[in-house]
Design a protein around this motif. Structure first.
Motif, PDB file in Angstrom:
ATOM      1  N   GLY A 169      38.812  28.798  43.733  1.00  0.00           N
ATOM      2  CA  GLY A 169      37.953  27.827  44.223  1.00  0.00           C
ATOM      3  C   GLY A 169      37.542  28.151  45.506  1.00  0.00           C
ATOM      4  O   GLY A 169      36.788  29.554  45.783  1.00  0.00           O
ATOM      5  N   ASP A 170      37.860  27.280  46.687  1.00  0.00           N
ATOM      6  CA  ASP A 170      37.412  27.875  47.932  1.00  0.00           C
ATOM      7  C   ASP A 170      38.340  27.896  48.818  1.00  0.00           C
ATOM      8  O   ASP A 170      38.369  28.113  50.140  1.00  0.00           O
ATOM      9  CB  ASP A 170      36.559  26.406  48.147  1.00  0.00           C
ATOM     10  CG  ASP A 170      37.307  25.223  48.553  1.00  0.00           C
ATOM     11  OD1 ASP A 170      38.614  25.175  48.114  1.00  0.00           O
ATOM     12  OD2 ASP A 170      37.032  24.217  49.470  1.00  0.00           O
ATOM     13  N   ASP A 229      29.000  44.177  53.926  1.00  0.00           N
ATOM     14  CA  ASP A 229      28.781  44.460  52.504  1.00  0.00           C
ATOM     15  C   ASP A 229      28.847  43.285  51.637  1.00  0.00           C
ATOM     16  O   ASP A 229      28.158  43.225  50.585  1.00  0.00           O
ATOM     17  CB  ASP A 229      30.032  45.550  51.935  1.00  0.00           C
ATOM     18  CG  ASP A 229      29.456  46.097  50.613  1.00  0.00           C
ATOM     19  OD1 ASP A 229      28.614  46.879  50.213  1.00  0.00           O
ATOM     20  OD2 ASP A 229      30.674  45.656  49.902  1.00  0.00           O
ATOM     21  N   THR A 230      29.758  42.372  51.813  1.00  0.00           N
ATOM     22  CA  THR A 230      30.125  41.409  50.961  1.00  0.00           C
ATOM     23  C   THR A 230      30.508  40.158  51.820  1.00  0.00           C
ATOM     24  O   THR A 230      31.463  40.170  52.653  1.00  0.00           O
ATOM     25  CB  THR A 230      31.190  41.503  49.739  1.00  0.00           C
ATOM     26  OG1 THR A 230      30.866  42.645  48.999  1.00  0.00           O
ATOM     27  CG2 THR A 230      31.502  40.156  48.884  1.00  0.00           C
ATOM     28  N   LEU A 231      30.075  38.960  51.770  1.00  0.00           N
ATOM     29  CA  LEU A 231      30.236  37.589  52.220  1.00  0.00           C
ATOM     30  C   LEU A 231      30.597  36.864  51.533  1.00  0.00           C
ATOM     31  O   LEU A 231      29.794  36.250  50.591  1.00  0.00           O
ATOM     32  CB  LEU A 231      29.211  37.380  53.418  1.00  0.00           C
ATOM     33  CG  LEU A 231      29.725  36.366  54.521  1.00  0.00           C
ATOM     34  CD1 LEU A 231      30.379  36.765  55.327  1.00  0.00           C
ATOM     35  CD2 LEU A 231      28.295  35.899  55.158  1.00  0.00           C
ATOM     36  N   LEU A 232      31.682  35.850  51.328  1.00  0.00           N
ATOM     37  CA  LEU A 232      32.134  34.924  50.860  1.00  0.00           C
ATOM     38  C   LEU A 232      32.110  33.698  51.822  1.00  0.00           C
ATOM     39  O   LEU A 232      33.010  33.732  52.548  1.00  0.00           O
ATOM     40  CB  LEU A 232      33.313  35.066  49.904  1.00  0.00           C
ATOM     41  CG  LEU A 232      33.753  36.385  49.364  1.00  0.00           C
ATOM     42  CD1 LEU A 232      34.965  36.422  48.494  1.00  0.00           C
ATOM     43  CD2 LEU A 232      32.516  36.473  48.133  1.00  0.00           C
ATOM     44  N   VAL A 233      31.683  32.477  51.390  1.00  0.00           N
ATOM     45  CA  VAL A 233      31.750  31.196  51.984  1.00  0.00           C
ATOM     46  C   VAL A 233      32.425  30.304  51.110  1.00  0.00           C
ATOM     47  O   VAL A 233      32.004  29.936  50.077  1.00  0.00           O
ATOM     48  CB  VAL A 233      30.583  30.840  52.568  1.00  0.00           C
ATOM     49  CG1 VAL A 233      30.899  29.600  53.319  1.00  0.00           C
ATOM     50  CG2 VAL A 233      29.941  31.873  53.595  1.00  0.00           C
ATOM     51  N   GLY A 234      33.677  29.975  51.242  1.00  0.00           N
ATOM     52  CA  GLY A 234      34.363  28.928  50.442  1.00  0.00           C
ATOM     53  C   GLY A 234      34.412  29.701  49.293  1.00  0.00           C
ATOM     54  O   GLY A 234      34.254  28.904  47.999  1.00  0.00           O
ATOM     55  N   GLY A 235      34.719  30.932  48.948  1.00  0.00           N
ATOM     56  CA  GLY A 235      34.705  31.789  47.537  1.00  0.00           C
ATOM     57  C   GLY A 235      33.418  32.071  46.969  1.00  0.00           C
ATOM     58  O   GLY A 235      33.313  32.913  46.035  1.00  0.00           O
ATOM     59  N   ARG A 236      32.270  31.403  47.682  1.00  0.00           N
ATOM     60  CA  ARG A 236      30.836  31.676  47.039  1.00  0.00           C
ATOM     61  C   ARG A 236      30.402  32.942  47.568  1.00  0.00           C
ATOM     62  O   ARG A 236      30.238  33.162  48.608  1.00  0.00           O
ATOM     63  CB  ARG A 236      30.146  30.643  47.386  1.00  0.00           C
ATOM     64  CG  ARG A 236      28.666  30.584  46.954  1.00  0.00           C
ATOM     65  CD  ARG A 236      27.679  29.485  47.378  1.00  0.00           C
ATOM     66  NE  ARG A 236      26.343  29.486  46.738  1.00  0.00           N
ATOM     67  CZ  ARG A 236      25.384  28.940  47.356  1.00  0.00           C
ATOM     68  NH1 ARG A 236      25.410  28.326  48.735  1.00  0.00           N
ATOM     69  NH2 ARG A 236      24.134  29.066  46.929  1.00  0.00           N
TER      70      ARG A 236
END
Length: 457
Positions: free
Chosen positions: A30-31, A415-422
């Motif tokens: 999840g997050d 390259d990749t950014l996740l905010v709270g897993g999103r």
């Protein structure tokens, strides 16, 4: 619940022990992060993955935390190019008097998109210009942050000390104190989420000693503490401000804030360039945070903040891009590098290491915002705000130390950014919004603002 597994990446956790892995894994449910470690993810965790990310050639860090901004200023970049702060403000206040909700939307989206592409997962914004009839500009930027997907700490700013009463801003863009306090409380009621994992939290932020009355500073602090939100303002940015405080209040800026009860661990202050050693010690003793804005301070020729002295004293020091009218890049990764370079210009090559610089861009920024219990480091139980940086391209290949490569090497889009897993950024492209559309919108909004200002002359 989505389970994401990231493997084969270098990891700089930024935890208290400074844990790093040359080849490691992250597991997200999840997050939240549920596992961070060396080698491959444990089979019992990896088995249920719904998303896998190959981190080969990449460095994983916590998402960067931006502690100071003025998003509306993206519509007024590259003006007053050779000005000091007071000269710059005097030229731009009349322009900002014409900002409306459409301009705010375009500018906020542009600024937030630039932050996301530079590895930022959490940002503040200090919005203090509320022209009559402009609409609910704080609501606009909250919606803009939601559309881009960043965690957001908007600060309801304010000015009530106009030029006719001895302040710097023109009278037409200051507000009545009672109206400010009512709007501030309404912003807390509407937007502030005190719950764990919150995407939006509000702070109160009277603008500066030269644009706010003593009464509003005191009342805002009382309101913030009664409602359990944080306090923010500008302080000690220039010597002009120090002269203003001495002439109007009879004390230097830090003494002025201290007299008002504005030093404490629920406060973070932007800039703090012109501090004495005793000021730095006072910040450390009270837990008062500082948003260091090296790019903006350099652009305006304000000076170099004493970051090493502040951190040695125990004060939390985070990073801020500041408003895009005084730092046209608006990208937070670049500020990590500039913080290191300016610290060394001030104090020599031992003044700041690459890991010190990354720390103020991550965990120390989270401390400034009161979120270090769930942001700023990669640890099980914390929010899955993660930046993955490519280290195998021309910009960084051959540098054995990935943290040094990130901090000392040339800035590149995350390259990749996740905010709270999103997923917010993937393959160095924004996935939550259309970059070309944002660029077209801000170009149109900036042109309309310039035309409106010209017509008003």
């Amino acid at each position: 619940m989505t389970r994401t597994v990231v493997e084969r990446c270098a990891i700089a956790t930024m935890d208290a022990a400074g844990t790093e892995h040359a080849d490691g894994h992250l597991v997200i449910d999840g997050d939240r992060l549920v596992a961070v470690g060396a080698g491959s993810a444990p089979e019992e965790l990896a088995r249920g993955a719904t998303r896998r990310i190959d981190g080969a050639g990449r460095l994983a860090t916590p998402g960067l935390v931006n502690c100071h901004h003025h998003l509306y200023q993206w519509a007024t970049r590259a003006l007053a190019q050779q000005a000091t702060l007071f000269e710059w403000l005097t030229e731009l206040y009349p322009v900002w008097a014409h900002v409306d909700d459409e301009i705010e939307w375009s500018a906020a989206r542009a600024g937030l998109a630039a932050l996301a592409l530079s590895g930022c997962t959490t940002s503040t914004d200090h919005h203090y210009v509320f022209p009559a009839g402009a609409g609910d500009l704080l609501e606009v930027e909250v919606r803009a942050a939601e559309s881009v997907g960043l965690r957001f700490h908007p600060c309801r700013g304010s000015m009530d000390l106009g030029r006719s009463d001895g302040g710097l801003p023109p009278d037409e863009i200051v507000e009545d104190r009672d109206a400010i306090l009512a709007a501030s409380e309404a912003a807390i009621d509407r937007f502030h989420d005190p719950a764990p994992g919150a995407m939006v939290r509000v702070a109160l932020a009277p603008c500066s000693p030269f644009s706010v009355t003593r009464g509003l500073m005191a009342d805002a602090a009382d309101l913030a503490r009664r409602r359990g939100v944080r306090l923010h303002t500008h302080l000690a940015e220039t010597l002009d401000e120090e002269e203003f405080c001495l002439a109007r209040f009879g004390v230097r800026p830090v003494d002025y804030l201290d007299d008002l009860g504005w030093l404490g661990d629920d406060v973070w202050l932007a800039h703090c360039v012109h501090l004495s050693d005793a000021d730095a010690q006072r910040f450390g003793a009270t837990g008062t945070g500082v948003a260091h804005c090296p790019g903006s301070n350099a652009r305006l020729g304000a000076g170099i903040a004493p970051v090493a002295a502040l951190t040695a004293a125990g004060a939390p020091v985070g990073l801020g891009v500041d408003g895009s009218a005084s730092n046209e890049t608006g990208e937070l990764q670049a500020e990590v590098r500039q913080a290191l370079l300016l610290a060394r210009l001030r104090g020599g090559p031992q003044a700041m290491t690459a890991r010190d610089a990354l720390s103020i861009g991550t965990i120390d920024g989270a401390r400034c915002l009161g979120r270090d219990d769930e942001l700023g480091s990669l640890e099980p139980g914390k929010l899955a705000d993660v930046a993955l940086w490519r280290m195998d391209g021309l910009a960084h290949a051959g540098i054995e130390d990935p943290v040094a490569a990130l901090v000392l090497g040339p800035p590149r889009a995350v390259d990749t950014l996740l905010v709270g897993g999103r997923v917010v950024v993937e393959s160095a492209e924004l996935r939550t919004a259309d970059e070309d559309e944002i660029a077209t919108d801000i170009a149109r909004a900036s042109r309309r603002l310039a035309d409106t200002v010209a017509a008003a002359l």
